[in-house]
Design an enzyme around this catalytic site. Sequence first.
Site, PDB file in Angstrom:
ATOM      1  NE  ARG A  39      33.613  87.004  32.574  1.00 20.20           N
ATOM      2  CZ  ARG A  39      32.974  86.275  33.471  1.00 20.20           C
ATOM      3  NH1 ARG A  39      32.014  86.816  34.187  1.00 20.20           N
ATOM      4  NH2 ARG A  39      33.265  85.009  33.650  1.00 20.20           N
ATOM      5  CE  LYS A 200      29.094  70.066  41.809  1.00 16.24           C
ATOM      6  NZ  LYS A 200      27.772  70.562  41.414  1.00 16.24           N
ATOM      7  N   GLY A 353      37.095  80.195  34.551  1.00 16.67           N
ATOM      8  CA  GLY A 353      36.767  79.897  35.944  1.00 16.67           C
ATOM      9  C   GLY A 353      37.928  80.098  36.900  1.00 16.67           C
ATOM     10  N   GLY A 376      32.126  77.824  32.180  1.00 20.49           N
ATOM     11  CA  GLY A 376      31.146  76.807  31.775  1.00 20.49           C
ATOM     12  C   GLY A 376      31.182  76.545  30.281  1.00 20.49           C
TER      13      GLY A 376
HETATM   14  P1  AMP Z   1      35.785  74.197  40.261  1.00 23.03           P
HETATM   15  O1  AMP Z   1      34.768  75.304  40.137  1.00 23.03           O
HETATM   16  O2  AMP Z   1      35.180  72.842  40.227  1.00 23.03           O
HETATM   17  O3  AMP Z   1      36.911  74.373  39.273  1.00 23.03           O
HETATM   18  O4  AMP Z   1      36.418  74.313  41.696  1.00 23.03           O
HETATM   19  C1  AMP Z   1      37.225  75.379  42.097  1.00 23.03           C
HETATM   20  C2  AMP Z   1      37.291  75.360  43.585  1.00 23.03           C
HETATM   21  O5  AMP Z   1      37.793  74.113  44.006  1.00 23.03           O
HETATM   22  C3  AMP Z   1      38.205  76.395  44.182  1.00 23.03           C
HETATM   23  O6  AMP Z   1      37.442  77.325  44.895  1.00 23.03           O
HETATM   24  C4  AMP Z   1      39.117  75.605  45.115  1.00 23.03           C
HETATM   25  O7  AMP Z   1      39.280  76.196  46.372  1.00 23.03           O
HETATM   26  C5  AMP Z   1      38.365  74.303  45.262  1.00 23.03           C
HETATM   27  N1  AMP Z   1      39.236  73.182  45.598  1.00 23.03           N
HETATM   28  C6  AMP Z   1      40.317  72.762  44.936  1.00 23.03           C
HETATM   29  N2  AMP Z   1      40.898  71.728  45.572  1.00 23.03           N
HETATM   30  C7  AMP Z   1      40.147  71.472  46.653  1.00 23.03           C
HETATM   31  C8  AMP Z   1      40.227  70.545  47.730  1.00 23.03           C
HETATM   32  N3  AMP Z   1      41.213  69.652  47.774  1.00 23.03           N
HETATM   33  N4  AMP Z   1      39.269  70.577  48.682  1.00 23.03           N
HETATM   34  C9  AMP Z   1      38.284  71.485  48.634  1.00 23.03           C
HETATM   35  N5  AMP Z   1      38.158  72.400  47.664  1.00 23.03           N
HETATM   36  C10 AMP Z   1      39.079  72.396  46.694  1.00 23.03           C
END
Ligand code: AMP
Length: 398
Positions: A39, A200, A353, A376
């Site tokens: 960054r 999420k 992210g 974000g």
């Molecule tokens: P996000 O911030 O919503 O993009 O989520 C990223 C996170 O989702 C990462 O730390 C991944 O380890 C987690 N992730 C991806 N697939 C899965 C899954 N099937 N079960 C649990 N965590 C997950």
Amino acid sequence: MNLNKKTILDIDVTGKKVLVRCDFNVPTDENGQITDDGRIVKTLPTINYLLDHGAAVILCSHMGRPKNGYEEKYSLKVVAQRLRELLGKTVWLAHDVVGVDAQLMVSTMKPGDIVLLENVRFEPGETKNDDTLAKRYAAMADIYVNDAFGSSHRAHSSTAGVTKYLPAVAGLLIKKELDLMVPARDNPTHPFLLVMGGSKVSDKIGVIDYLLNKVDNIIIGGGMSYTFTKALGGEIGNSLFEEDSVVYCRKLMKKAMELGVRIFLPVDNVAADSFSNDAATCICTDGEVPEGMMGLDIGPVTTKRFCEVIEKAGTIVWNGPMGVFEFPNFAEGTRKVAEAVANCQGISIIGGGDSAAAVEQFGLADKVSHVSTGGGASLDFFAGHSLPGIECLMDKDM
Ligand code: AMP
């Protein structure tokens, strides 16, 4: 929202004091040392441009989430040191944000000087977009530059409030982000493919909704895919699930069908008996996950299918890993998808992210068209939301 904004290339900065809002929110280890200076490095073109054009440069940024004023662990001391190394120049660090020390330092600045203010979140008014604080930032400079794309979705005193009191333009990093992402979102080369993953659903569903009218195909993997599978009546065992999003997921899948947009969900999954790299695993071949197990990665058939769609895309927007890629045993789906995105001849945008972390981890960051610096902010951008830190910059003359 008009994103055709003036940048530092459109104004005269010579002899001016220029306040630059950067995103120096870098990760640090337990000893407070920077573990990834990406960054900081990405802000150097703006800083060097301003120095080369005879400006005095006042830098400011947040780091972490300090709660009660000054906290040593959130001090920008380490950032000042890294900037000195990268720029090969003196960088003065003020001991406060807009207090006596900052004001004294800034008042004696000459062209070519660099002052870094302390962490803007040491000021309690910063995140409240306090107007008095915004005026105090403005009193220190002649021009304001926002180069903190990663903070541009927040209306804070140093990202939005200050622009009421100074001529305000974008820096070269924000220019680069917009130059690449605006055409991808608003005028994509088809087939336009959205790849969504991560944990999420609620964070990502707005992007799917906004882009549904524009995309040809949507791939949904990672933890969020199980809420879609469940919404279709499938069994998902102990996999991630957001009950509140089920109705919205169904609505989106129906709308996609009406629009002729294809949604690709996993047809097989790598499931584990616990959330651990060493868990006992099985491959569930029917797109579902049995009771007692949790899906932690997409399976091999899904991976192959996703990669075939990716390879044919004209534009790809990717946000979120296909599995728990931090565990080596569940990183395969994300790695193969990242390789397919990197090999695709079309435009590929990685929305910050964890997907940015994944392409970095697999050494593919320089093989995609753009890795956004704002997780974000890029989600808000692709969901069609306003970015307050950019909206308030001066419009380009038409
Ligand atoms: P996000 O911030 O919503 O993009 O989520 C990223 C996170 O989702 C990462 O730390 C991944 O380890 C987690 N992730 C991806 N697939 C899965 C899954 N099937 N079960 C649990 N965590 C997950």
